[in-house]
Design a protein around this motif. Sequence first.
Motif, short mmCIF file in Angstrom:
data_model
loop_
_atom_site.label_atom_id
_atom_site.label_comp_id
_atom_site.label_asym_id
_atom_site.label_seq_id
_atom_site.Cartn_x
_atom_site.Cartn_y
_atom_site.Cartn_z
N GLY A 122 0.80 -1.23 0.00
CA GLY A 122 0.00 0.00 0.00
C GLY A 122 0.83 1.27 0.00
O GLY A 122 1.79 1.41 0.75
N HIS A 123 0.40 2.21 -0.81
CA HIS A 123 1.07 3.51 -0.96
C HIS A 123 -0.03 4.56 -1.09
O HIS A 123 -0.82 4.46 -2.02
CB HIS A 123 1.95 3.47 -2.21
CG HIS A 123 2.52 4.79 -2.61
ND1 HIS A 123 3.70 5.27 -2.11
CD2 HIS A 123 2.09 5.74 -3.48
CE1 HIS A 123 3.97 6.44 -2.67
NE2 HIS A 123 3.01 6.75 -3.50
N THR A 124 -0.21 5.46 -0.22
CA THR A 124 0.54 5.83 0.97
C THR A 124 -0.42 6.47 1.97
O THR A 124 -1.45 7.00 1.54
CB THR A 124 1.70 6.80 0.62
OG1 THR A 124 2.33 7.27 1.81
CG2 THR A 124 1.20 8.01 -0.13
N ALA A 255 14.31 6.05 -5.52
CA ALA A 255 15.26 5.83 -6.61
C ALA A 255 14.68 6.18 -7.99
O ALA A 255 14.67 5.36 -8.91
CB ALA A 255 15.79 4.39 -6.59
N HIS A 256 14.20 7.41 -8.11
CA HIS A 256 13.88 7.94 -9.44
C HIS A 256 15.19 8.49 -10.01
O HIS A 256 15.61 9.60 -9.67
CB HIS A 256 12.80 9.02 -9.35
CG HIS A 256 11.47 8.47 -8.92
ND1 HIS A 256 10.76 7.59 -9.73
CD2 HIS A 256 10.73 8.64 -7.81
CE1 HIS A 256 9.64 7.24 -9.11
NE2 HIS A 256 9.59 7.86 -7.94
N LEU A 257 15.84 7.69 -10.83
CA LEU A 257 17.18 8.02 -11.30
C LEU A 257 17.14 8.75 -12.63
O LEU A 257 16.11 8.78 -13.31
CB LEU A 257 18.01 6.73 -11.43
CG LEU A 257 18.05 5.82 -10.20
CD1 LEU A 257 18.91 4.58 -10.48
CD2 LEU A 257 18.58 6.55 -8.98
N THR A 286 11.86 1.39 -3.72
CA THR A 286 10.40 1.35 -3.88
C THR A 286 9.84 1.88 -5.20
O THR A 286 8.72 1.54 -5.55
CB THR A 286 9.73 2.15 -2.74
OG1 THR A 286 10.36 3.43 -2.65
CG2 THR A 286 9.83 1.42 -1.42
N GLU A 287 10.55 2.76 -5.89
CA GLU A 287 9.93 3.39 -7.07
C GLU A 287 10.94 3.52 -8.19
O GLU A 287 10.95 4.51 -8.93
CB GLU A 287 9.36 4.77 -6.70
CG GLU A 287 8.36 4.73 -5.57
CD GLU A 287 7.68 6.06 -5.30
OE1 GLU A 287 7.79 7.00 -6.12
OE2 GLU A 287 7.01 6.17 -4.26
N LEU A 288 11.78 2.52 -8.34
CA LEU A 288 12.90 2.63 -9.27
C LEU A 288 12.45 2.88 -10.72
O LEU A 288 11.58 2.17 -11.24
CB LEU A 288 13.72 1.34 -9.18
CG LEU A 288 14.94 1.20 -10.08
CD1 LEU A 288 15.99 2.27 -9.77
CD2 LEU A 288 15.56 -0.20 -9.90
O1 9MR Z 1 2.95 7.77 -10.73
C1 9MR Z 1 2.07 8.60 -9.99
C2 9MR Z 1 1.25 9.46 -10.92
O2 9MR Z 1 0.40 8.66 -11.70
C3 9MR Z 1 0.44 10.47 -10.11
O3 9MR Z 1 -0.20 11.39 -11.01
C4 9MR Z 1 1.34 11.24 -9.16
C5 9MR Z 1 0.55 12.18 -8.24
O4 9MR Z 1 -0.28 11.46 -7.36
O5 9MR Z 1 2.06 10.35 -8.34
C6 9MR Z 1 2.90 9.47 -9.06
O6 9MR Z 1 3.59 8.64 -8.14
C7 9MR Z 1 4.49 9.31 -7.24
C8 9MR Z 1 4.43 8.57 -5.93
O7 9MR Z 1 3.11 8.54 -5.46
C9 9MR Z 1 5.35 9.21 -4.89
N1 9MR Z 1 6.70 9.35 -5.40
C10 9MR Z 1 6.82 9.99 -6.69
C11 9MR Z 1 5.94 9.26 -7.72
C12 9MR Z 1 6.12 9.87 -9.10
O8 9MR Z 1 5.68 11.20 -9.08
#
Ligand code: 9MR
Length: 382
Positions: A122-124, A255-257, A286-288
């Motif tokens: 689950g997020h978040t 890790a959004h690189l 978690t979000e690579l």
């Molecule tokens: O990938 C998600 C995108 O579809 C949404 O519009 C955005 C806003 O809610 O969130 C993106 O996911 C984010 C995540 O929830 C938190 N870390 C950054 C992610 C990329 O923006």
Amino acid sequence: MTLSRRRTLQLGLGAFASAGCAGMHNPGEASNDPPQNFSVSGQMQLKQRAAAKGLIYGAAGSYPSLSQNPEYAKLFAQACGILVTENELKWLALRPEPDCYDFTKSDWLAQFAQQNGLLFRGHTLAWNQANPDWLKQVSRQDAEKVLTQHISTVVKHYAGKIHSWDVVNEAIAGVLSERSDGLQTSPWLALLDKEYIDIAFRAAAAADPKALLVYNDTALDYDTPEDNRTRSAVLDLLQSLKSRNVPVQALGIQAHLEAAETRFNAKKLRQFLSEIASMGLKILITELDVSDRGLPGDIAMRDRAVAHAYEEYLSVVLDEPAVIAVLTWGISDRYTWLADFAPRSDGQPVRTLPYTDDLRPKLAWNAIARAFDGAPKRSASI
Ligand code: 9MR
């Protein structure tokens, strides 16, 4: 002016990253050409290669993509050992009105995971973004009750069926914060000050003692002023939470690189991971994903540079035994937030994830597979 990575991504200012920016790698230089060899042996899927090392591999998936595209859903279930809700458990999606919890889409995802033998994540539960407008009307007096009730209701709804929760997301703004503790402006900070973090973790632990409770943050990866500050503020925050017995159990490193970013310092990142592990915390990537903005248009070269960034990063983080999971933020270029938030200035589609937009594995897939194959095996207790 150099805008920070966190801010440019959040505001979707992808055009900032033209190849000439300070600290951005000029891929035209032969000496910087990415490696050519991403060979992989065997036929195993990413989740199987990860599992062979005691790791979990999975990805974020959304209700629209998985429910409307059966071919994509099939691939997702084959490739992944865990499904993370990309948007469906954010307050904005779940709480259209103060007295309404709409679990329709998140329940669909939970069922998809269960039917296909995937873990669910689950997020978040508390974030400064993706909140409904009505949250602005909540008073300081009511804030703790609103946050606690939300977390209690949502976490209990999935108790026993969920691997982990991103309890608090992106609480640190690092250099962008005006506060000495680096905390990010948010409705929760305004209402409850930093106590909101304690309240959120305690409410989640009370609602489901079995789920792994994660503090999740971004901009932790590079040797830049922003990321150095974020790492330091995250260490301080986690130390303070642990010292007060707040039930945080893991750090999620998003890790959004960026493939064009040269300021990667393996030693510093490795040291940070050791410090987190020494606090008794697990670590999840978690979000690579790897943005290809700032790279030239040539697809073969772009794919190699993106793959190289994946392999270089993962080979460092998987060396730390406390790292238990690697999750990409999506699996296919067809469904990636970067298409909207960090588009290429030449207008070409972005190529950031392990599978192409028509669902074929590309070099990024090989790079992740190679990193799993080369990772030390986790002991059974992890
Ligand atoms: O990938 C998600 C995108 O579809 C949404 O519009 C955005 C806003 O809610 O969130 C993106 O996911 C984010 C995540 O929830 C938190 N870390 C950054 C992610 C990329 O923006």
